[in-house]
Design a protein around this motif. Structure first.
Motif, PDB file in Angstrom:
ATOM      1  N   UNK A  37       0.837  -1.196   0.000  1.00 13.35           N
ATOM      2  CA  UNK A  37       0.000   0.000   0.000  1.00 13.35           C
ATOM      3  C   UNK A  37       0.871   1.245   0.000  1.00 13.35           C
ATOM      4  N   UNK A  38       0.246   2.365  -0.386  1.00 10.61           N
ATOM      5  CA  UNK A  38       0.906   3.664  -0.289  1.00 10.61           C
ATOM      6  C   UNK A  38      -0.160   4.736  -0.079  1.00 10.61           C
ATOM      7  N   UNK A  39       0.216   5.791   0.595  1.00 16.29           N
ATOM      8  CA  UNK A  39      -0.671   6.935   0.804  1.00 16.29           C
ATOM      9  C   UNK A  39      -0.787   7.703  -0.510  1.00 16.29           C
ATOM     10  N   UNK A  40      -1.996   8.092  -0.849  1.00 18.62           N
ATOM     11  CA  UNK A  40      -2.252   8.873  -2.058  1.00 18.62           C
ATOM     12  C   UNK A  40      -3.144  10.058  -1.694  1.00 18.62           C
ATOM     13  N   UNK A  41      -3.167  11.101  -2.510  1.00 14.57           N
ATOM     14  CA  UNK A  41      -4.068  12.228  -2.220  1.00 14.57           C
ATOM     15  C   UNK A  41      -5.531  11.816  -2.372  1.00 14.57           C
ATOM     16  N   UNK A  42      -6.382  12.388  -1.557  1.00 13.80           N
ATOM     17  CA  UNK A  42      -7.824  12.237  -1.730  1.00 13.80           C
ATOM     18  C   UNK A  42      -8.307  13.322  -2.690  1.00 13.80           C
ATOM     19  N   UNK A  43      -9.181  12.943  -3.609  1.00 15.47           N
ATOM     20  CA  UNK A  43      -9.722  13.907  -4.569  1.00 15.47           C
ATOM     21  C   UNK A  43     -11.245  13.881  -4.487  1.00 15.47           C
ATOM     22  N   UNK A  44     -11.826  15.037  -4.217  1.00 20.39           N
ATOM     23  CA  UNK A  44     -13.278  15.162  -4.132  1.00 20.39           C
ATOM     24  C   UNK A  44     -13.742  16.324  -4.988  1.00 20.39           C
ATOM     25  N   UNK A  45     -14.983  16.227  -5.429  1.00 21.41           N
ATOM     26  CA  UNK A  45     -15.604  17.349  -6.114  1.00 21.41           C
ATOM     27  C   UNK A  45     -16.269  18.294  -5.119  1.00 21.41           C
ATOM     28  N   UNK A  46     -16.272  17.909  -3.863  1.00 19.96           N
ATOM     29  CA  UNK A  46     -16.896  18.705  -2.812  1.00 19.96           C
ATOM     30  C   UNK A  46     -15.884  19.643  -2.166  1.00 19.96           C
ATOM     31  N   UNK A  47     -16.367  20.750  -1.661  1.00 21.85           N
ATOM     32  CA  UNK A  47     -15.577  21.558  -0.740  1.00 21.85           C
ATOM     33  C   UNK A  47     -15.500  20.844   0.602  1.00 21.85           C
ATOM     34  N   UNK A  48     -14.578  21.284   1.447  1.00 23.90           N
ATOM     35  CA  UNK A  48     -14.532  20.798   2.812  1.00 23.90           C
ATOM     36  C   UNK A  48     -15.839  21.178   3.512  1.00 23.90           C
ATOM     37  N   UNK A  49     -16.496  20.191   4.115  1.00 24.53           N
ATOM     38  CA  UNK A  49     -17.715  20.432   4.875  1.00 24.53           C
ATOM     39  C   UNK A  49     -17.431  20.276   6.358  1.00 24.53           C
ATOM     40  N   UNK A  50     -18.097  21.072   7.162  1.00 25.03           N
ATOM     41  CA  UNK A  50     -18.041  20.926   8.613  1.00 25.03           C
ATOM     42  C   UNK A  50     -19.401  20.441   9.085  1.00 25.03           C
ATOM     43  N   UNK A  51     -19.443  19.212   9.549  1.00 26.47           N
ATOM     44  CA  UNK A  51     -20.694  18.660  10.058  1.00 26.47           C
ATOM     45  C   UNK A  51     -20.763  18.873  11.570  1.00 26.47           C
ATOM     46  N   UNK A  52     -21.888  19.386  12.033  1.00 23.76           N
ATOM     47  CA  UNK A  52     -22.123  19.499  13.471  1.00 23.76           C
ATOM     48  C   UNK A  52     -22.586  18.130  13.959  1.00 23.76           C
TER      49      UNK A  52
END
Length: 247
Positions: free
Chosen positions: A135-150
């Motif tokens: 295994x190796x660490x890879x970047x996460x890629x999302x189409x979303x902005x960072x969300x803050x969930x309460x």
């Protein structure tokens, strides 16, 4: 003497395979069953339903990579080492839980584990139960902005717990702080568990929050400040869009 030389050569060969130029690390992986083949909403990272479906349900629990919750949300490429059964690319998964198996670093969802296999070979791979992987660490890629969930455990206005969702890139969130305007200082939030940060008696009004992002491999540190990321009338269970992406 020839036997010792051969043995030493094999050691070097294994090291080259496991820690070569692609920075893959050797380990073992297994899987856990679920009725829908997705993740679990009760994972130790505190992601809730997000932890079931993120990355199309290709998620994993980890052991030492959990790092007391700092490893939550990290993405990895995982591939197994049976030439007749395993695909070259393997699977890409995101950490949503903690778990320990038989000397394993990864406990994959069934959907993630199936992606390790070549087409038509998933059933044979499942029969192994535990497989050698790299295994190796890879970047996460999302189409979303960072969300803050309460977090659902929050109780307005006396107790606030926040869960960051869609953390992109290869960073870990190690700290979260809230600006206390009357004291003119940053107040650290506590890592309650996993990736859930909390604080009793949070400041009133729209909250100014900052995060400390760290790249573990090279100790790169980055502070990101988000003004009014959480409104004054925040509610438990609601996700707030930060309009920020970290890639």
């Amino acid at each position: 003497m020839a036997c010792y030389s051969l043995f030493f050569s094999l050691i070097l060969l294994l090291a080259a395979v496991c820690y070569g130029q692609d920075a893959f690390v050797c380990s073992r992986a297994t899987y856990y069953g679920s009725p829908d083949c997705l993740g679990t909403a009760t994972g130790a990272c505190g992601f809730g339903e997000y932890g079931k479906t993120v990355y199309n349900g290709e998620v994993t629990g980890v052991s030492r990579l959990y790092r007391n919750g700092a490893g939550c949300g990290a993405c990895y490429q995982v591939r197994c080492n049976i030439p007749t059964h395993c695909s070259e690319e393997g699977t890409q998964v995101v950490v949503t839980d903690y778990g320990e198996g038989d000397r394993t670093d990864f406990i994959l969802s069934t959907r993630g584990y199936a992606k390790l296999a070549q087409p038509g070979m998933a059933a044979e791979l499942f029969s192994y139960g535990v497989v050698d992987i790299e295994y190796r660490r890879i970047p996460c890629h999302y189409r979303h902005n960072l969300l803050l969930k309460i977090h659902e455990s929050s109780r307005y206005p006396l107790y606030l717990a926040i869960v960051p969702l869609y953390k992109g890139g290869i960073y870990d969130i190690t700290d979260m702080e809230i600006w206390q305007d009357d004291c003119k200082e940053w107040i650290p939030m506590r890592r309650a568990y996993g990736t859930v940060f909390d604080i009793p008696n949070p400041p009133r009004g729209p909250l100014i929050i900052r995060f400390r992002f760290v790249v573990e491999a090279n100790a790169e540190v980055k502070w990101v400040q988000l003004a009014s990321a959480v409104p004054s009338d925040w509610k438990a269970g609601i996700e707030y869009n930060t309009t920020f992406q970290l890639n």
